[in-house]
Design a protein around this motif. Structure first.
Motif, PDB file in Angstrom:
ATOM      1  N   GLY A 223      -2.191  30.290 -36.087  1.00  8.37           N
ATOM      2  CA  GLY A 223      -2.706  31.649 -35.994  1.00  8.37           C
ATOM      3  C   GLY A 223      -4.218  31.550 -35.892  1.00  8.37           C
ATOM      4  O   GLY A 223      -4.819  30.684 -36.540  1.00  8.37           O
ATOM      5  N   GLY A 224      -4.825  32.398 -35.076  1.00 11.40           N
ATOM      6  CA  GLY A 224      -6.276  32.360 -34.907  1.00 11.40           C
ATOM      7  C   GLY A 224      -6.894  33.711 -35.200  1.00 11.40           C
ATOM      8  O   GLY A 224      -6.409  34.740 -34.727  1.00 11.40           O
ATOM      9  N   ARG A 225      -7.962  33.733 -35.990  1.00  6.94           N
ATOM     10  CA  ARG A 225      -8.627  34.984 -36.377  1.00  6.94           C
ATOM     11  C   ARG A 225     -10.098  34.928 -35.986  1.00  6.94           C
ATOM     12  O   ARG A 225     -10.762  33.917 -36.198  1.00  6.94           O
ATOM     13  CB  ARG A 225      -8.531  35.177 -37.897  1.00  6.94           C
ATOM     14  N   ILE A 226     -10.615  36.027 -35.421  1.00 11.82           N
ATOM     15  CA  ILE A 226     -12.025  36.059 -35.059  1.00 11.82           C
ATOM     16  C   ILE A 226     -12.888  36.225 -36.309  1.00 11.82           C
ATOM     17  O   ILE A 226     -12.427  36.732 -37.326  1.00 11.82           O
ATOM     18  CB  ILE A 226     -12.355  37.202 -34.064  1.00 11.82           C
ATOM     19  N   MET A 302      10.697  33.857 -57.710  1.00 16.43           N
ATOM     20  CA  MET A 302      10.254  35.064 -57.015  1.00 16.43           C
ATOM     21  C   MET A 302       9.363  34.676 -55.843  1.00 16.43           C
ATOM     22  O   MET A 302       8.557  33.749 -55.939  1.00 16.43           O
ATOM     23  CB  MET A 302       9.469  35.974 -57.952  1.00 16.43           C
ATOM     24  N   ALA A 303       9.536  35.385 -54.720  1.00 18.81           N
ATOM     25  CA  ALA A 303       8.660  35.198 -53.559  1.00 18.81           C
ATOM     26  C   ALA A 303       7.926  36.499 -53.285  1.00 18.81           C
ATOM     27  O   ALA A 303       8.536  37.565 -53.217  1.00 18.81           O
ATOM     28  CB  ALA A 303       9.469  34.786 -52.338  1.00 18.81           C
ATOM     29  N   LEU A 304       6.602  36.412 -53.141  1.00 16.94           N
ATOM     30  CA  LEU A 304       5.797  37.568 -52.764  1.00 16.94           C
ATOM     31  C   LEU A 304       5.581  37.539 -51.260  1.00 16.94           C
ATOM     32  O   LEU A 304       5.094  36.535 -50.726  1.00 16.94           O
ATOM     33  CB  LEU A 304       4.441  37.539 -53.476  1.00 16.94           C
ATOM     34  N   ILE A 305       5.939  38.615 -50.573  1.00 14.81           N
ATOM     35  CA  ILE A 305       5.738  38.693 -49.123  1.00 14.81           C
ATOM     36  C   ILE A 305       4.536  39.575 -48.847  1.00 14.81           C
ATOM     37  O   ILE A 305       4.528  40.756 -49.191  1.00 14.81           O
ATOM     38  CB  ILE A 305       6.967  39.283 -48.395  1.00 14.81           C
ATOM     39  N   VAL A 306       3.502  38.989 -48.239  1.00 15.22           N
ATOM     40  CA  VAL A 306       2.298  39.749 -47.884  1.00 15.22           C
ATOM     41  C   VAL A 306       2.176  39.780 -46.363  1.00 15.22           C
ATOM     42  O   VAL A 306       3.004  39.209 -45.654  1.00 15.22           O
ATOM     43  CB  VAL A 306       1.045  39.126 -48.537  1.00 15.22           C
ATOM     44  N   GLU A 307       1.117  40.439 -45.866  1.00 13.46           N
ATOM     45  CA  GLU A 307       1.032  40.657 -44.420  1.00 13.46           C
ATOM     46  C   GLU A 307       0.187  39.632 -43.671  1.00 13.46           C
ATOM     47  O   GLU A 307       0.425  39.374 -42.505  1.00 13.46           O
ATOM     48  CB  GLU A 307       0.495  42.065 -44.145  1.00 13.46           C
ATOM     49  N   GLY A 308      -0.844  39.054 -44.320  1.00 14.31           N
ATOM     50  CA  GLY A 308      -1.779  38.216 -43.568  1.00 14.31           C
ATOM     51  C   GLY A 308      -2.009  36.839 -44.150  1.00 14.31           C
ATOM     52  O   GLY A 308      -1.727  36.578 -45.327  1.00 14.31           O
ATOM     53  N   LEU A 327       4.187  36.600 -40.665  1.00  8.91           N
ATOM     54  CA  LEU A 327       3.793  36.287 -39.282  1.00  8.91           C
ATOM     55  C   LEU A 327       3.805  37.504 -38.355  1.00  8.91           C
ATOM     56  O   LEU A 327       4.257  37.439 -37.218  1.00  8.91           O
ATOM     57  CB  LEU A 327       4.691  35.173 -38.708  1.00  8.91           C
ATOM     58  N   GLY A 328       3.353  38.630 -38.876  1.00  7.60           N
ATOM     59  CA  GLY A 328       3.168  39.812 -38.027  1.00  7.60           C
ATOM     60  C   GLY A 328       4.429  40.563 -37.665  1.00  7.60           C
ATOM     61  O   GLY A 328       4.410  41.477 -36.861  1.00  7.60           O
TER      62      GLY A 328
END
Length: 686
Positions: A223-226, A302-308, A327-328
């Motif tokens: 994944g690439g972020r500016i 437990m698994a925490l699911i986040v967005e980024g 992963l979006g």
């Protein structure tokens, strides 16, 4: 399988492996007589009951009954298949496994080459970030986000130079082919032109790189972020000061730079760019950070699911090790299955915006899909809870500004996804109004009826009765009645040989899967046909805002009829009656009949008209802006290609000028549409 282990290889591996050296990586073992003892890694205990016998090379827990050899231990601990466990043990002990080729080895060899190329890319990007001047600004930005070098190195974060083909050249120097670069998605190919050779460019340019790894730690994607445009590093300030004091000569720009700097307007890059689907990577089947988090997920159950990506790393930085990112995509059943290998407890962590809420609603669909028809209390089922953070905070911001303790407090206060869905439905209605309350109850009963467990349904009925202040037995009776009525209608139609899908002729307009754009277009028509468009907000809309043919044609027909009545100074009676002759075909008649006989159910007609108008206009502008961005990007690419081509200088200059002129035209249009969108948003806020 295209390969299998040679006969005797597993026995040979076990003979060359000391079970104590493997198990001690996971359990603190102490010598006790001829055996070793420790706390069992498979269940919680305070008194050690986990025994490892070095003589027999076996382990056994007297607390939970788990036992076996070194391979079964690795399978259980790391949630691996037999062959995966064997390969991991071989890697840890330095043993070279011997395989028998039972078919074409090409497919496996190709995958191995692609993974090897990704590993080289990971090392390359990591080197650029930490060891080169090029990566200084990116490193400075990451540290400004309160991320330590230890965490950056743990996740092997990197940086891609802002050049066209730096990595392509590097990969070629390591004997990787262009086809392999394309297959991994590490390079892109410009559109083919019969007059020019195709051009290849690095997919990731000028971006912070996040390697995505599978369960075994192999790099399968990126994944690439500016770096945000407004971020200025200490080094930038020093260079700017030096430049201003030493060099008074105005900076000159290349043709491409001139175009980019036009009226201080630059085309914004997408914030994130990710690897495409490849032979070794599917975003719906993988999770960012799963390799780093899997042991902690087992430990915490437990698994925490986040967005980024940054959410995962920031949480890790604050010693919260059991988070992964999706992963979006909205959580998929494959991702739930993957997490299910380590825990049955998932918490979706979102900020309070609508995107998070929407993803949670999709989560329950995936939950039902995964759990199928099992009782929701079955021990094999997944439990999903929802944690909504305060407005304006994503998980990374929250844990940095408020600390890990408060974040974990929010997680502990998370609610079951079914409870969340109930609250989400209730919030749509003004339950102080009796009609609205009954509508809420009707939708809730439909939702509860879709759950497979009668025990869960009963608990939900109690909650709804309390929240809506309605009689519990009445709600239960209504739900059963709805279920029986629905079943009897189905059975009757089935007996008569009727198509089950024809139960509700308007099901396509009421489906949850209805396109949001079409839903808004139908709402616009409801407001118009039922006479709720008092200020002509909907009537004055342009037909091009309606993307679907049937709603667009119906809008044209309704608009024409209303305008004709106004022109002839006739009184308009609502709901507006339109004959089948005026409608012209069955498709339009069907959607018109649905709108005519349905109750719009809006609380504030004026506000709803405005919301529908803004939604349709905003979507239209977004589409136009996206098309312009693609056009501008395409021209920018052409300018670059012309500048590096073998054309004569005069010819090259002429062609660049023509392209620049076209480029500036589309830039102006882009600015115009962006301003319209901004104006629309500003007026909406007012």
């Amino acid at each position: 399988m295209v390969k299998s282990l040679k006969e005797g290889e597993v026995a040979e591996l076990k003979q060359n492996t000391d079970i104590i050296s493997i198990v001690s990586n996971y359990v603190n073992l102490k010598k006790s007589g001829k055996n070793f003892i420790g706390l069992c890694p498979f269940h919680k205990e305070k008194t050690p009951s986990f025994i490892v016998d070095p003589q027999t090379q076996l382990y056994h827990c007297f607390g939970c009954g788990n036992g076996g050899d070194v391979i079964s231990f690795m399978m259980k601990t790391e949630n691996l298949s037999f062959i995966e466990a064997v390969e991991v043990i071989a890697e840890k002990t330095g043993y070279t496994l011997k395989y028998v080729e039972t078919g074409s080895f090409e497919k496996e060899e190709k995958k191995s080459r692609l993974i090897e190329l990704n590993e080289q890319a990971r090392k390359y990007y990591n080197y650029v970030l930490f060891e080169s001047k090029t990566g200084r600004k990116a490193l400075s930005y990451l540290k400004s986000r309160k991320i330590s070098e230890e965490s950056l190195k743990k996740f092997e974060i990197g940086y891609s130079p802002d050049t066209w083909d730096s990595f392509i050249k590097f990969a070629r120097s390591r004997n990787f082919t262009d086809n392999e670069l394309i297959e991994t998605g590490l390079c892109t190919v410009s559109q083919k032109d019969s007059n020019r050779p195709e051009k290849k460019f690095d997919r990731f340019r000028g971006r912070i790189i996040f390697p995505i790894r599978d369960l075994l730690g192999r790099t399968i994607a990126f994944g690439g972020r500016i770096i945000p445009e407004n971020f200025i590093s200490d080094n930038d300030l020093k260079e700017k000061t030096t430049e201003n004091s030493v060099n008074k000569t105005p900076k000159t720009f290349t043709s491409t730079e001139k175009v980019r700097k036009f009226k201080n307007f630059e085309i914004k890059k997408a914030k994130y760019v990710n690897s495409p689907e490849t032979k070794i990577f599917s975003k719906s089947k993988n999770l960012y950070g799963i390799f780093e988090a899997k042991n902690s997920i087992v430990e915490k159950d437990m698994a925490l699911i986040v967005e980024g990506y940054m959410d995962v790393i920031s949480l890790y930085e604050n010693e919260i090790f059991n988070s992964v990112a999706s992963l979006g995509t909205a959580l998929t059943s494959e991702q739930i299955k993957l997490i299910g290998r380590f825990t049955k407890n998932i918490v979706l962590v979102f900020d309070s915006d609508q995107a998070g809420v929407s993803a949670s609603v999709k989560g329950i669909e995936r939950l039902k899909e995964y759990n199928e028809n099992l009782d929701l209390y079955n021990e094999n089922n997944i439990s999903i809870r929802v944690c909504i953070l305060e407005k304006g905070f994503d998980p990374a911001d929250y844990v940095i500004q408020k600390g890990a303790e408060k974040f974990l407090g929010k997680v502990n206060d998370s609610i079951d996804i079914i409870d969340f869905s109930i609250d989400n439905i209730i919030e749509k209605y003004n339950i102080k109004n009796l009609t609205e309350k009954l509508r809420a109850a009707n939708e809730l009963l439909g939702f509860i009826g879709s759950l497979s467990s009668s025990m869960v349904q009963e608990e939900c009925i109690k909650k709804i009765a309390g929240k809506l202040n309605l009689n519990e037995s009445m709600l239960l009776e209504e739900m059963l009645k709805k279920h029986i009525d629905k079943k009897s209608i189905k059975d009757n139609k089935y007996e008569q040989g009727e198509d089950k899908q024809e139960e509700n002729p308007y099901e396509e307009f009421e489906s949850r899967n209805l396109n949001p754009q079409k839903k808004k277009e139908i709402e616009a028509l409801q407001l118009l046909i039922h006479g709720h468009d008092k200020d002509n907000t909907i009537l004055n809309l342009n037909q091009e805002l309606f993307r679907f043919e049937d709603t667009r044609r119906l809008f044209e027909t309704v608009k024409r009829k209303i305008n004709l009545e106004i022109e002839n100074q006739k009184k308009i009676n609502f709901p507006l009656i339109i004959s089948s002759e005026e409608l012209g075909n069955d498709k339009l008649s069907k959607i018109y009949n649905y709108i005519y006989f349905s109750n719009p159910g809006f609380l504030n007609f004026e506000k709803t008209c405005r919301e529908v108008e803004v939604y349709l206009k905003k979507l239209f502008l977004n589409e136009k802006i996206e098309l312009l961005k693609n056009k501008i990007s395409s021209i920018e690419q052409k300018i670059k290609e012309v500048e590096i081509s073998n054309l004569e200088e005069i010819k090259k200059e002429e062609e660049v000028k023509l392209l620049e002129k076209e480029y500036l035209h589309f830039c102006k249009l882009h600015i115009e549409f962006e301003n319209k969108k901004k104006s629309l948003e500003t007026n909406t806020e007012k």
